[in-house]
Design a protein around this motif. Structure first.
Motif, PDB file in Angstrom:
ATOM      1  N   ALA A 123       5.716  10.923  -5.499  1.00  0.00           N
ATOM      2  CA  ALA A 123       4.304  10.577  -5.383  1.00  0.00           C
ATOM      3  C   ALA A 123       3.921  10.312  -3.937  1.00  0.00           C
ATOM      4  CB  ALA A 123       3.988   9.362  -6.249  1.00  0.00           C
ATOM      5  N   ALA A 124       4.811   9.649  -3.177  1.00  0.00           N
ATOM      6  CA  ALA A 124       4.525   9.376  -1.771  1.00  0.00           C
ATOM      7  C   ALA A 124       4.501  10.659  -0.948  1.00  0.00           C
ATOM      8  CB  ALA A 124       5.568   8.401  -1.219  1.00  0.00           C
ATOM      9  N   ARG A 125       5.315  11.636  -1.359  1.00  0.00           N
ATOM     10  CA  ARG A 125       5.413  12.890  -0.577  1.00  0.00           C
ATOM     11  C   ARG A 125       4.375  13.918  -1.005  1.00  0.00           C
ATOM     12  NH1 ARG A 125       5.164  16.586   2.100  1.00  0.00           N
ATOM     13  NH2 ARG A 125       6.774  17.850   3.134  1.00  0.00           N
ATOM     14  N   PRO A 173      15.386   3.110 -13.598  1.00  0.00           N
ATOM     15  CA  PRO A 173      15.080   2.849 -12.192  1.00  0.00           C
ATOM     16  C   PRO A 173      15.266   4.061 -11.308  1.00  0.00           C
ATOM     17  CG  PRO A 173      17.147   1.818 -12.793  1.00  0.00           C
ATOM     18  CD  PRO A 173      16.503   2.265 -14.055  1.00  0.00           C
ATOM     19  N   VAL A 174      16.250   4.901 -11.643  1.00  0.00           N
ATOM     20  CA  VAL A 174      16.435   6.125 -10.856  1.00  0.00           C
ATOM     21  C   VAL A 174      15.210   7.014 -11.016  1.00  0.00           C
ATOM     22  CG1 VAL A 174      17.899   8.141 -10.504  1.00  0.00           C
ATOM     23  CG2 VAL A 174      18.930   5.955 -11.144  1.00  0.00           C
ATOM     24  N   GLY A 175      14.725   7.141 -12.262  1.00  0.00           N
ATOM     25  CA  GLY A 175      13.512   7.912 -12.486  1.00  0.00           C
ATOM     26  C   GLY A 175      12.322   7.307 -11.782  1.00  0.00           C
ATOM     27  N   SER A 176      12.240   5.962 -11.766  1.00  0.00           N
ATOM     28  CA  SER A 176      11.142   5.289 -11.073  1.00  0.00           C
ATOM     29  C   SER A 176      11.184   5.570  -9.581  1.00  0.00           C
ATOM     30  CB  SER A 176      11.220   3.780 -11.315  1.00  0.00           C
ATOM     31  OG  SER A 176      11.146   3.476 -12.681  1.00  0.00           O
ATOM     32  N   LEU A 177      12.380   5.513  -9.002  1.00  0.00           N
ATOM     33  CA  LEU A 177      12.516   5.770  -7.569  1.00  0.00           C
ATOM     34  C   LEU A 177      12.161   7.213  -7.238  1.00  0.00           C
ATOM     35  CD1 LEU A 177      13.359   4.416  -4.919  1.00  0.00           C
ATOM     36  CD2 LEU A 177      15.681   5.222  -5.334  1.00  0.00           C
ATOM     37  N   ILE A 178      12.611   8.149  -8.089  1.00  0.00           N
ATOM     38  CA  ILE A 178      12.277   9.555  -7.872  1.00  0.00           C
ATOM     39  C   ILE A 178      10.773   9.762  -7.985  1.00  0.00           C
ATOM     40  CG2 ILE A 178      12.509  11.879  -8.818  1.00  0.00           C
ATOM     41  CD1 ILE A 178      15.367  11.120  -9.643  1.00  0.00           C
ATOM     42  N   HIS A 185       0.838  -1.216   0.000  1.00  0.00           N
ATOM     43  CA  HIS A 185       0.000   0.000   0.000  1.00  0.00           C
ATOM     44  C   HIS A 185       0.869   1.262   0.000  1.00  0.00           C
ATOM     45  CE1 HIS A 185      -3.468  -2.551   0.753  1.00  0.00           C
ATOM     46  NE2 HIS A 185      -2.805  -3.114   1.750  1.00  0.00           N
ATOM     47  N   SER A 186       1.978   1.214  -0.727  1.00  0.00           N
ATOM     48  CA  SER A 186       2.934   2.323  -0.745  1.00  0.00           C
ATOM     49  C   SER A 186       3.379   2.614  -2.170  1.00  0.00           C
ATOM     50  CB  SER A 186       4.160   1.993   0.115  1.00  0.00           C
ATOM     51  OG  SER A 186       5.191   2.928  -0.081  1.00  0.00           O
ATOM     52  N   ALA A 187       3.214   3.869  -2.599  1.00  0.00           N
ATOM     53  CA  ALA A 187       3.707   4.275  -3.918  1.00  0.00           C
ATOM     54  C   ALA A 187       5.230   4.195  -3.974  1.00  0.00           C
ATOM     55  CB  ALA A 187       3.246   5.698  -4.227  1.00  0.00           C
ATOM     56  N   PHE A 188       5.879   4.379  -2.820  1.00  0.00           N
ATOM     57  CA  PHE A 188       7.337   4.300  -2.788  1.00  0.00           C
ATOM     58  C   PHE A 188       7.810   2.920  -3.209  1.00  0.00           C
ATOM     59  CE2 PHE A 188      11.136   3.038  -0.374  1.00  0.00           C
ATOM     60  CZ  PHE A 188      12.051   3.945  -0.893  1.00  0.00           C
ATOM     61  N   TYR A 189       7.150   1.870  -2.719  1.00  0.00           N
ATOM     62  CA  TYR A 189       7.567   0.515  -3.067  1.00  0.00           C
ATOM     63  C   TYR A 189       7.274   0.183  -4.527  1.00  0.00           C
ATOM     64  CZ  TYR A 189       8.896  -0.799   1.653  1.00  0.00           C
ATOM     65  OH  TYR A 189       9.541  -0.884   2.857  1.00  0.00           O
ATOM     66  N   VAL A 190       6.254   0.829  -5.104  1.00  0.00           N
ATOM     67  CA  VAL A 190       6.010   0.651  -6.536  1.00  0.00           C
ATOM     68  C   VAL A 190       7.224   1.143  -7.326  1.00  0.00           C
ATOM     69  CG1 VAL A 190       4.567   1.331  -8.498  1.00  0.00           C
ATOM     70  CG2 VAL A 190       3.506   0.813  -6.292  1.00  0.00           C
ATOM     71  N   GLY A 191       7.700   2.348  -6.978  1.00  0.00           N
ATOM     72  CA  GLY A 191       8.899   2.866  -7.631  1.00  0.00           C
ATOM     73  C   GLY A 191      10.131   2.046  -7.308  1.00  0.00           C
ATOM     74  N   GLY A 227       2.023  13.399  -3.906  1.00  0.00           N
ATOM     75  CA  GLY A 227       0.912  12.878  -4.690  1.00  0.00           C
ATOM     76  C   GLY A 227       1.360  12.524  -6.098  1.00  0.00           C
ATOM     77  N   PRO A 228       0.624  11.642  -6.786  1.00  0.00           N
ATOM     78  CA  PRO A 228       1.059  11.179  -8.111  1.00  0.00           C
ATOM     79  C   PRO A 228       1.010  12.250  -9.188  1.00  0.00           C
ATOM     80  CG  PRO A 228      -1.109  10.296  -7.566  1.00  0.00           C
ATOM     81  CD  PRO A 228      -0.597  10.954  -6.332  1.00  0.00           C
ATOM     82  N   ARG A 229       0.031  13.163  -9.134  1.00  0.00           N
ATOM     83  CA  ARG A 229      -0.070  14.178 -10.188  1.00  0.00           C
ATOM     84  C   ARG A 229       1.144  15.113 -10.200  1.00  0.00           C
ATOM     85  NH1 ARG A 229      -4.920  14.362 -12.846  1.00  0.00           N
ATOM     86  NH2 ARG A 229      -6.740  13.383 -11.855  1.00  0.00           N
ATOM     87  N   PRO A 230       1.551  15.692  -9.053  1.00  0.00           N
ATOM     88  CA  PRO A 230       2.765  16.523  -9.080  1.00  0.00           C
ATOM     89  C   PRO A 230       4.006  15.757  -9.524  1.00  0.00           C
ATOM     90  CG  PRO A 230       1.507  16.948  -7.083  1.00  0.00           C
ATOM     91  CD  PRO A 230       0.886  15.757  -7.739  1.00  0.00           C
ATOM     92  N   ALA A 231       4.097  14.474  -9.175  1.00  0.00           N
ATOM     93  CA  ALA A 231       5.272  13.685  -9.562  1.00  0.00           C
ATOM     94  C   ALA A 231       5.377  13.579 -11.084  1.00  0.00           C
ATOM     95  CB  ALA A 231       5.193  12.293  -8.940  1.00  0.00           C
ATOM     96  N   VAL A 232       4.245  13.310 -11.756  1.00  0.00           N
ATOM     97  CA  VAL A 232       4.259  13.204 -13.215  1.00  0.00           C
ATOM     98  C   VAL A 232       4.501  14.572 -13.851  1.00  0.00           C
ATOM     99  CG1 VAL A 232       2.917  12.548 -15.252  1.00  0.00           C
ATOM    100  CG2 VAL A 232       2.795  11.155 -13.188  1.00  0.00           C
ATOM    101  N   ALA A 233       3.953  15.626 -13.240  1.00  0.00           N
ATOM    102  CA  ALA A 233       4.153  16.979 -13.777  1.00  0.00           C
ATOM    103  C   ALA A 233       5.631  17.361 -13.753  1.00  0.00           C
ATOM    104  CB  ALA A 233       3.334  17.991 -12.983  1.00  0.00           C
ATOM    105  N   VAL A 234       6.331  17.024 -12.684  1.00  0.00           N
ATOM    106  CA  VAL A 234       7.767  17.317 -12.598  1.00  0.00           C
ATOM    107  C   VAL A 234       8.512  16.592 -13.717  1.00  0.00           C
ATOM    108  CG1 VAL A 234       9.843  16.938 -11.213  1.00  0.00           C
ATOM    109  CG2 VAL A 234       7.777  17.829 -10.134  1.00  0.00           C
ATOM    110  N   ALA A 235       8.155  15.335 -13.964  1.00  0.00           N
ATOM    111  CA  ALA A 235       8.803  14.580 -15.038  1.00  0.00           C
ATOM    112  C   ALA A 235       8.528  15.222 -16.394  1.00  0.00           C
ATOM    113  CB  ALA A 235       8.301  13.135 -15.024  1.00  0.00           C
ATOM    114  N   GLY A 236       7.306  15.706 -16.616  1.00  0.00           N
ATOM    115  CA  GLY A 236       6.968  16.346 -17.885  1.00  0.00           C
ATOM    116  C   GLY A 236       7.760  17.612 -18.123  1.00  0.00           C
ATOM    117  N   VAL A 237       7.913  18.428 -17.084  1.00  0.00           N
ATOM    118  CA  VAL A 237       8.696  19.663 -17.215  1.00  0.00           C
ATOM    119  C   VAL A 237      10.160  19.331 -17.511  1.00  0.00           C
ATOM    120  CG1 VAL A 237       9.546  21.685 -15.968  1.00  0.00           C
ATOM    121  CG2 VAL A 237       7.140  21.028 -15.786  1.00  0.00           C
ATOM    122  N   ALA A 238      10.691  18.340 -16.807  1.00  0.00           N
ATOM    123  CA  ALA A 238      12.095  17.958 -17.017  1.00  0.00           C
ATOM    124  C   ALA A 238      12.309  17.430 -18.435  1.00  0.00           C
ATOM    125  CB  ALA A 238      12.498  16.901 -15.989  1.00  0.00           C
ATOM    126  N   ALA A 239      11.352  16.641 -18.949  1.00  0.00           N
ATOM    127  CA  ALA A 239      11.473  16.130 -20.318  1.00  0.00           C
ATOM    128  C   ALA A 239      11.425  17.266 -21.330  1.00  0.00           C
ATOM    129  CB  ALA A 239      10.357  15.113 -20.599  1.00  0.00           C
TER     130      ALA A 239
END
Length: 420
Positions: free
Chosen positions: A370-372, A360-365, A45-51, A374-386
């Motif tokens: 996402a755990a800290r 995997p580094v991106g997955s862990l980040i 039940h942890s997004a961290f472990y998914v990454g 939420g998932p939406r801000p996590a994906v948004a950060v990746a989009g800006v970086a890309a």
């Protein structure tokens, strides 16, 4: 064989065998990837472990790939590839045994993810270096890579959807068992191949000397170096949406494993479209412009997905992520393999694999963010970086600047970057 232009690599018998075996095995692989993402979230039940599970699966590739690339240039690649498929079959068997017996735990699952990562660290450069040996006509190499990407992403489209239904019916263990069976055709097709003997280097150097030679080769070709520098950025930022799909499916859209399958299949549909479009290209000329557009499409898809309030729009954005991601990564792979020297192929593809190992580094980040936050801000950060990476690549490569026509592919020398 007279085949349509987009299927021309299938005229080679060995490549047809490879294509057929991989078409089946990769569906099982994607069912396992989907099942593992769902299972680790169900257990923890942890997004961290998914990454973290994705991190453990891929981190050996990042650490070991440059050295396995040196090894690949020295050994019988075909025989080693068959052996690695047996090891992968055993790893999937362990996943099935622990899960179906009810003894699976998060530590055991993460340990088996590491085992899979160790296999991947050897298998990826071997497989990539073998593709040129599977085609009888070197001019079909780019098409062979594109077709390989097509079946990978067709499996990415079908596998997760099948996994969603299989998980609901038989649990994650059923997916793992199907994956075990799917390795049998690929092993059979590989052993049926007839490949010419490949002579090892007459006087092999020390491993570190070979590695230094490969690095010097890359440094001596600025455009090759630029593409290899881009690959880890794509891997780092480009897959946050897929890594966090279990979290979006369960917590954002309140769905079950079937919704997760549809979300991952949407990425696969877009990726398949990108691979088919890549396969229709006649040469690697103009790849810089194609890769630049692909990164921007990937970034746009992630940003839309991060802020989308509607599931249909999110599925469309996931398809855009898949399209842009595969066009950028497979396009880079095609360009590199079309121009490098054969005796450096293992080492250069090892460096390419190391770049992909940033996944995997991106997955862990992504999992940590996402755990800290939420998932939406996590994906948004990746989009800006890309998006920022795409802009830097465009400026460095001059992808959208007017250029004179480039001559057809030639193994040596590589085309130089006019801007250095």
């Amino acid at each position: 064989m007279r085949l349509p232009h987009i299927l021309r690599a299938l005229a080679s018998r060995n490549y047809r065998l490879f294509f057929c075996g991989q078409s089946i095995s990769l569906i099982g692989n994607w069912m396992t990837i989907t099942a593992s993402g769902w299972l680790v979230y169900d257990l923890s039940h942890s997004a961290f472990y998914v990454g973290l599970s994705a991190f453990f699966t891929q981190i050996p590739l990042l650490v070991l790939a440059p050295f396995t690339g040196v090894w690949v240039d020295r050994i019988n690649r075909h025989r080693t590839f068959v052996l690695l498929q047996f090891f992968a079959l055993l790893q999937s068997s362990a996943l099935a045994a622990f899960t179906l017996s009810g003894h699976m735990t998060v530590p055991i699952l993460l340990t088996l993810c590491v085992c899979q990562g160790l296999i991947n660290a050897w298998e990826f450069p071997v497989r990539q270096s073998l593709i040129i040996a599977f085609v009888d006509n070197r001019d079909h190499l780019g098409n062979a890579i594109a077709l390989g990407s097509s079946i990978f992403n067709l499996a990415r489209m079908c596998g997760p959807a099948l996994a969603g239904f299989a998980i609901n019916q038989w649990g994650a263990g059923g997916c793992y068992l199907i994956d075990v069976v799917s390795y049998l055709p690929v092993i059979a097709t590989l052993t049926a191949m007839r490949l010419p003997a490949r002579l090892p280097p007459a006087k092999p150097k020390a491993a570190l000397a070979d590695l230094r030679e490969g690095l010097a080769y890359v440094r001596g070709h600025p455009q090759l170096r630029l593409v290899l520098q881009l690959v880890p950025v794509i891997a780092l930022t480009g897959w946050a949406a897929s890594v966090l799909a279990p979290v979006f499916a369960r917590d954002v859209y309140h769905g079950d494993a079937r919704l997760l399958g549809f979300m991952l299949s949407s990425i696969g549909i877009g990726a398949l479209g990108g691979a088919i479009a890549l396969g229709m290209r006649s040469s690697a000329a103009g790849s810089e412009r194609m890769v630049a557009w692909a990164i921007l499409i990937l970034a746009g898809g992630e940003l839309v997905y991060a802020f989308s309030p509607w599931l249909p729009l999110s599925l469309a954005a996931l398809a855009a992520c898949g399209f842009g991601g595969v066009r950028a990564m497979a396009g880079s792979n095609t360009w590199i393999q079309s121009f490098i020297d054969d005796d450096k192929r293992g080492r250069v593809m090892g460096l390419f694999a190391m770049g992909q190992g940033m996944f995997p580094v991106g997955s862990l980040i992504a999992g940590t963010l996402a755990a800290r936050f939420g998932p939406r801000p996590a994906v948004a950060v990746a989009g800006v970086a890309a998006a920022l990476a795409g802009i830097v690549f465009i400026r460095a490569s001059g992808a959208f600047a007017p250029v004179s026509p480039r001559p057809p592919r030639s193994p040596t020398p590589l085309p130089s970057n006019p801007q250095g």
